[in-house]
Design a protein around this motif. Sequence first.
Motif, PDB file in Angstrom:
ATOM      1  N   LEU A  53       9.407  -2.631   0.786  1.00  9.22           N
ATOM      2  CA  LEU A  53      10.274  -2.026   1.902  1.00  9.22           C
ATOM      3  C   LEU A  53      11.140  -0.361   0.819  1.00  9.22           C
ATOM      4  O   LEU A  53      11.390  -0.135   1.427  1.00  9.22           O
ATOM      5  N   ASP A  54       9.905   0.088  -0.079  1.00  8.61           N
ATOM      6  CA  ASP A  54      10.626   1.295  -0.564  1.00  8.61           C
ATOM      7  C   ASP A  54       9.836   2.411   0.542  1.00  8.61           C
ATOM      8  O   ASP A  54       8.450   2.463   0.270  1.00  8.61           O
ATOM      9  N   VAL A  55      10.304   2.500   1.369  1.00  4.56           N
ATOM     10  CA  VAL A  55      10.115   3.185   2.271  1.00  4.56           C
ATOM     11  C   VAL A  55       9.654   4.705   1.944  1.00  4.56           C
ATOM     12  O   VAL A  55       9.401   5.549   2.865  1.00  4.56           O
ATOM     13  N   THR A  56      10.617   5.279   0.997  1.00  2.00           N
ATOM     14  CA  THR A  56      10.348   6.384   0.153  1.00  2.00           C
ATOM     15  C   THR A  56       8.944   7.075  -0.715  1.00  2.00           C
ATOM     16  O   THR A  56       8.275   7.954  -0.836  1.00  2.00           O
ATOM     17  N   ARG A  57       8.429   5.281  -0.300  1.00  5.40           N
ATOM     18  CA  ARG A  57       6.803   5.353  -1.607  1.00  5.40           C
ATOM     19  C   ARG A  57       5.418   5.074   0.054  1.00  5.40           C
ATOM     20  O   ARG A  57       4.576   4.581  -0.352  1.00  5.40           O
ATOM     21  N   PHE A  58       6.002   4.966   0.989  1.00 11.08           N
ATOM     22  CA  PHE A  58       4.695   5.220   2.277  1.00 11.08           C
ATOM     23  C   PHE A  58       4.462   6.799   3.305  1.00 11.08           C
ATOM     24  O   PHE A  58       4.881   7.541   3.180  1.00 11.08           O
ATOM     25  N   PRO A  59       3.921   6.264   3.692  1.00 19.93           N
ATOM     26  CA  PRO A  59       3.047   6.930   4.486  1.00 19.93           C
ATOM     27  C   PRO A  59       3.734   7.558   5.959  1.00 19.93           C
ATOM     28  O   PRO A  59       4.241   7.131   6.448  1.00 19.93           O
ATOM     29  N   VAL A  60       4.125   8.634   6.436  1.00 18.10           N
ATOM     30  CA  VAL A  60       4.655   9.714   7.093  1.00 18.10           C
ATOM     31  C   VAL A  60       4.212   9.821   8.052  1.00 18.10           C
ATOM     32  O   VAL A  60       2.485  10.310   7.414  1.00 18.10           O
ATOM     33  N   SER A  61       4.092   9.266   9.512  1.00 20.10           N
ATOM     34  CA  SER A  61       3.321   9.389  10.073  1.00 20.10           C
ATOM     35  C   SER A  61       3.684  10.729  10.835  1.00 20.10           C
ATOM     36  O   SER A  61       4.014  11.614  11.883  1.00 20.10           O
ATOM     37  N   LYS A  62       2.661  12.235  10.731  1.00 21.07           N
ATOM     38  CA  LYS A  62       2.679  13.332  11.705  1.00 21.07           C
ATOM     39  C   LYS A  62       2.234  13.141  12.711  1.00 21.07           C
ATOM     40  O   LYS A  62       0.926  12.601  13.019  1.00 21.07           O
ATOM     41  N   ASP A  63       2.734  13.366  13.504  1.00 27.14           N
ATOM     42  CA  ASP A  63       2.362  13.135  15.172  1.00 27.14           C
ATOM     43  C   ASP A  63       2.120  11.256  15.419  1.00 27.14           C
ATOM     44  O   ASP A  63       0.891  11.589  16.710  1.00 27.14           O
ATOM     45  N   ASN A  90      -7.950   2.033  -7.347  1.00 26.72           N
ATOM     46  CA  ASN A  90      -7.588   1.159  -8.375  1.00 26.72           C
ATOM     47  C   ASN A  90      -6.287   0.543  -7.832  1.00 26.72           C
ATOM     48  O   ASN A  90      -5.257   0.482  -8.970  1.00 26.72           O
ATOM     49  N   ILE A  91      -5.916  -0.056  -7.003  1.00 28.26           N
ATOM     50  CA  ILE A  91      -4.932  -0.702  -7.306  1.00 28.26           C
ATOM     51  C   ILE A  91      -5.264  -2.129  -7.721  1.00 28.26           C
ATOM     52  O   ILE A  91      -6.158  -3.333  -7.098  1.00 28.26           O
ATOM     53  N   ASP A  92      -4.624  -3.556  -9.019  1.00 30.05           N
ATOM     54  CA  ASP A  92      -5.086  -4.167  -9.306  1.00 30.05           C
ATOM     55  C   ASP A  92      -4.072  -5.532  -8.097  1.00 30.05           C
ATOM     56  O   ASP A  92      -3.233  -5.300  -7.677  1.00 30.05           O
ATOM     57  N   LEU A 140       0.981  -1.003  -0.073  1.00 30.69           N
ATOM     58  CA  LEU A 140       0.081   0.365  -0.320  1.00 30.69           C
ATOM     59  C   LEU A 140       1.006   1.094  -0.637  1.00 30.69           C
ATOM     60  O   LEU A 140       0.625   1.635   0.609  1.00 30.69           O
ATOM     61  N   ASN A 141       1.300   1.364  -1.282  1.00 32.57           N
ATOM     62  CA  ASN A 141       2.478   2.465  -1.204  1.00 32.57           C
ATOM     63  C   ASN A 141       1.466   3.832  -1.943  1.00 32.57           C
ATOM     64  O   ASN A 141       0.538   3.501  -1.940  1.00 32.57           O
ATOM     65  N   THR A 142       1.933   4.737  -1.209  1.00 32.95           N
ATOM     66  CA  THR A 142       1.381   6.110  -1.525  1.00 32.95           C
ATOM     67  C   THR A 142       1.306   6.564  -2.877  1.00 32.95           C
ATOM     68  O   THR A 142       0.222   6.995  -3.799  1.00 32.95           O
ATOM     69  N   THR A 143       2.547   6.081  -3.766  1.00 28.24           N
ATOM     70  CA  THR A 143       2.379   6.366  -5.703  1.00 28.24           C
ATOM     71  C   THR A 143       2.966   5.465  -5.776  1.00 28.24           C
ATOM     72  O   THR A 143       4.220   4.523  -4.833  1.00 28.24           O
ATOM     73  N   GLY A 144       2.902   5.268  -7.322  1.00 26.09           N
ATOM     74  CA  GLY A 144       3.852   4.144  -8.510  1.00 26.09           C
ATOM     75  C   GLY A 144       3.256   2.614  -8.030  1.00 26.09           C
ATOM     76  O   GLY A 144       2.040   2.372  -7.470  1.00 26.09           O
ATOM     77  N   ASP A 145       3.848   1.458  -7.788  1.00 24.32           N
ATOM     78  CA  ASP A 145       3.671   0.333  -7.881  1.00 24.32           C
ATOM     79  C   ASP A 145       3.209  -0.126  -6.516  1.00 24.32           C
ATOM     80  O   ASP A 145       3.784   0.445  -5.710  1.00 24.32           O
ATOM     81  N   THR A 146       2.393  -1.036  -6.280  1.00 20.56           N
ATOM     82  CA  THR A 146       1.302  -1.806  -5.762  1.00 20.56           C
ATOM     83  C   THR A 146       1.814  -2.767  -5.354  1.00 20.56           C
ATOM     84  O   THR A 146       1.026  -4.004  -4.857  1.00 20.56           O
ATOM     85  N   THR A 147       2.954  -4.281  -6.420  1.00 22.67           N
ATOM     86  CA  THR A 147       2.882  -4.697  -5.894  1.00 22.67           C
ATOM     87  C   THR A 147       3.980  -5.306  -5.120  1.00 22.67           C
ATOM     88  O   THR A 147       4.802  -4.282  -4.082  1.00 22.67           O
TER      89      THR A 147
END
Length: 232
Positions: free
Chosen positions: A137-147, A156-158, A125-132
């Motif tokens: 572990l692509d930590v640059t494309r995961f949500p960052v927890s504000k506080d 539309n995730i296949d 469940l990445n924020t952008t791009g590929d979701t396979t």
Amino acid sequence: MNRKSLVALGASAVALIAATTLAAGPVQAHESKSDEKTVTLTAKLRQLNGSGASGTATAVVGDQKIKHIEVHAKGLTPDAPHAQHIHFGKQAENECPTLKLDTNKDGRLTTLEGVPAYGPVVVSLNTTGDTTPASFLDVTRFPVSKDGKYNYSRNNIDFTDVAGAGRHGGLGTAKQIADAIRDGKGVLVIHGQDYDKNGKYNFSNPEGASELNPNLPAEATDPAVCGVLEEH
Ligand SMILES: [Cu+2]
């Protein structure tokens, strides 16, 4: 009860069994038709590893696609990226893990120790791009927890074929995985927790490096919350 009524009872039991057997055909046909059905699944996310985090998730699944998914989490390690996935395995229990799976008895559940419960990653469940699973572990494309909080949503995730998610740990096809998720067998996991509360994921603590990637601290990948996506 006289003999005549016993015979009648026997006959009606036979009729009942026959009716049930006959019904099995149409029921199965109906089940395969439900493949196209769109269902809304929800999960209550509960803490793992004493994270104190919690949340909710909702996923709308139809055909071989997640039409919409949202994740609302709080109490996570603040201002840090959190890998999040849907896990599923045909061989898994399709549940959240307990400390019974802490095989090395170090008091924490790693991502791999939890696999017998929730199976491998089937959707990242990445924020952008590929979701396979390749992006798991692509930590640059995961949500960052504000506080410590975030609200994630994506459309539309296949589903895709995933090695290790199928029977006997073989390939799970996109269709098999989509059907299983619809049946309430998907487990949503959010990873990442700062055990020593020093404000970042670091290597210099007893947990050391992640078993999944030696370039990441275990703190970045250990599971923090978990919930089963079910129809309610
Ligand atoms: Cu995961």
